[in-house]
Motif scaffolding. Structure first.
Motif, short mmCIF file in Angstrom:
data_model
loop_
_atom_site.label_atom_id
_atom_site.label_comp_id
_atom_site.label_asym_id
_atom_site.label_seq_id
_atom_site.Cartn_x
_atom_site.Cartn_y
_atom_site.Cartn_z
N CYS A 103 23.64 -13.75 19.24
CA CYS A 103 23.01 -13.98 20.70
C CYS A 103 21.33 -13.68 20.61
CB CYS A 103 23.38 -12.68 21.60
SG CYS A 103 23.05 -11.17 21.01
N TRP A 152 23.04 -10.32 32.87
CA TRP A 152 23.15 -10.72 31.37
C TRP A 152 21.78 -10.91 30.89
CZ3 TRP A 152 28.38 -10.34 29.33
CH2 TRP A 152 29.40 -10.22 29.95
N LYS A 153 21.13 -9.98 30.35
CA LYS A 153 19.83 -9.87 29.97
C LYS A 153 19.68 -10.86 28.50
CE LYS A 153 17.52 -6.61 32.49
NZ LYS A 153 16.52 -5.51 32.39
N SER A 158 17.84 -7.03 26.00
CA SER A 158 19.29 -6.43 26.35
C SER A 158 19.47 -5.10 25.28
CB SER A 158 20.52 -7.51 26.21
OG SER A 158 20.61 -7.70 25.02
N GLU A 165 20.58 -3.01 32.63
CA GLU A 165 21.85 -3.50 32.84
C GLU A 165 23.07 -2.55 32.59
OE1 GLU A 165 22.58 -7.20 30.93
OE2 GLU A 165 21.53 -6.47 29.14
N CYS A 179 32.82 -7.50 30.71
CA CYS A 179 31.29 -7.05 30.65
C CYS A 179 30.86 -7.52 29.13
CB CYS A 179 31.03 -5.77 31.10
SG CYS A 179 31.63 -4.58 30.09
N GLY A 180 29.88 -6.97 29.19
CA GLY A 180 29.22 -7.14 27.53
C GLY A 180 28.99 -5.89 26.98
N CYS A 182 26.29 -4.67 25.90
CA CYS A 182 25.07 -4.39 26.50
C CYS A 182 25.20 -3.77 27.91
CB CYS A 182 24.28 -5.95 26.70
SG CYS A 182 25.24 -6.91 27.69
N HIS A 183 26.62 -3.61 28.30
CA HIS A 183 26.69 -3.12 29.53
C HIS A 183 27.19 -1.63 29.49
CE1 HIS A 183 26.64 -7.35 30.97
NE2 HIS A 183 25.91 -6.66 31.79
N ASP A 191 24.35 -7.22 22.49
CA ASP A 191 25.07 -8.35 22.55
C ASP A 191 26.08 -8.29 23.78
OD1 ASP A 191 26.32 -6.09 20.85
OD2 ASP A 191 28.05 -7.10 20.83
N ALA A 194 22.54 -13.26 26.72
CA ALA A 194 22.43 -13.87 27.88
C ALA A 194 23.53 -15.41 27.89
CB ALA A 194 20.97 -14.67 28.06
N PHE A 197 27.39 -16.38 32.03
CA PHE A 197 28.48 -15.74 32.41
C PHE A 197 29.08 -16.39 33.80
CE2 PHE A 197 30.66 -12.06 34.84
CZ PHE A 197 31.53 -11.70 33.96
#
Ligand code: ZN
Length: 209
Positions: A103, A152-153, A158, A165, A179-180, A182-183, A191, A194, A197
């Motif tokens: 990513c 989703w930065k 991110s 986020e 979700c990722g 990153c969340h 990861d 972006a 999504f």
């Protein structure tokens, strides 16, 4: 814990199976967490000690994702950080997927055009559709909602605890859906960045209906 529904994703290889070594906690999964591996082949995951439930490897010739499963769907896997205090992460009813590729725009650039790899923020349509098929299956067989965070930065924005986020512990505890990394609270990784999504979820809903 009853562990309802099929525990193996149809067609997934069990060649790198880690559940016999690491056990894991029984769960009823209601979340899928997406990661990117930041490499071009199936990682060794330090012998499985930080492995997800599944790894998806792009096959550029066939325009398919080749799936490897490491743990049952309703068994906790090991790719998230978890602090001794605070919320649970790996064991909070999440099924984790590592997407082989990157990513990171810097890494994407370094790998260059001569080396086929998947830069997930610009994933080709076939790759999003293949991933969407898995999400549709998770919705149909395990009731994971086909919805998730709006933001989703891009990586590296991110990355970090305060990336704008990442969920609070309270939001995370109530979250169901996709979700990722990153969340997820208590984690720093950015990861899968972006990833598109909106398109991914639109495809998944198409396959699930
Ligand atoms: Zn990750």
């Amino acid at each position: 814990m009853t562990r309802r529904g099929p525990q193996k994703f149809p067609g997934a290889s069990l060649r790198y199976w880690y559940q016999d070594d690491f056990g894991g906690d029984a769960m009823e999964v209601n979340v899928v967490v997406l990661h990117t591996t930041e490499c071009r082949t199936v990682p060794s995951y330090e012998g499985g000690s930080n492995a997800p439930n599944l790894t998806a490897v792009p096959d550029f010739g066939a325009e398919k994702l080749k799936w490897y499963q490491h743990f049952d769907i309703d068994i906790s896997s090991r790719a998230l950080a978890n602090l001794p205090v605070g919320v649970e992460t790996n064991t909070l009813n999440v099924c984790q997927v590592e997407l082989v590729g990157t990513c990171d725009p810097g890494r994407h650039h370094r790998w260059g055009g001569g080396s086929p790899h998947l830069y997930w923020p610009e994933a080709p349509d076939w790759a999003l559709r293949e991933l969407a098929r898995f999400l549709a299956w998770m919705s149909e067989e395990h009731d994971v909602p086909l919805s998730g965070p709006k933001v989703w930065k891009p990586y590296p924005e991110s990355y970090g605890a305060h990336n704008g986020e990442r969920m609070s512990g309270r939001t995370w505890n109530g979250f169901k859906g996709v979700c990722g990394h990153c969340h997820v609270p208590e984690n720093l990784h950015g990861d899968p960045g972006a990833i598109d999504f909106a398109t991914l979820i639109a495809y998944a809903r198409e396959y699930a209906s």
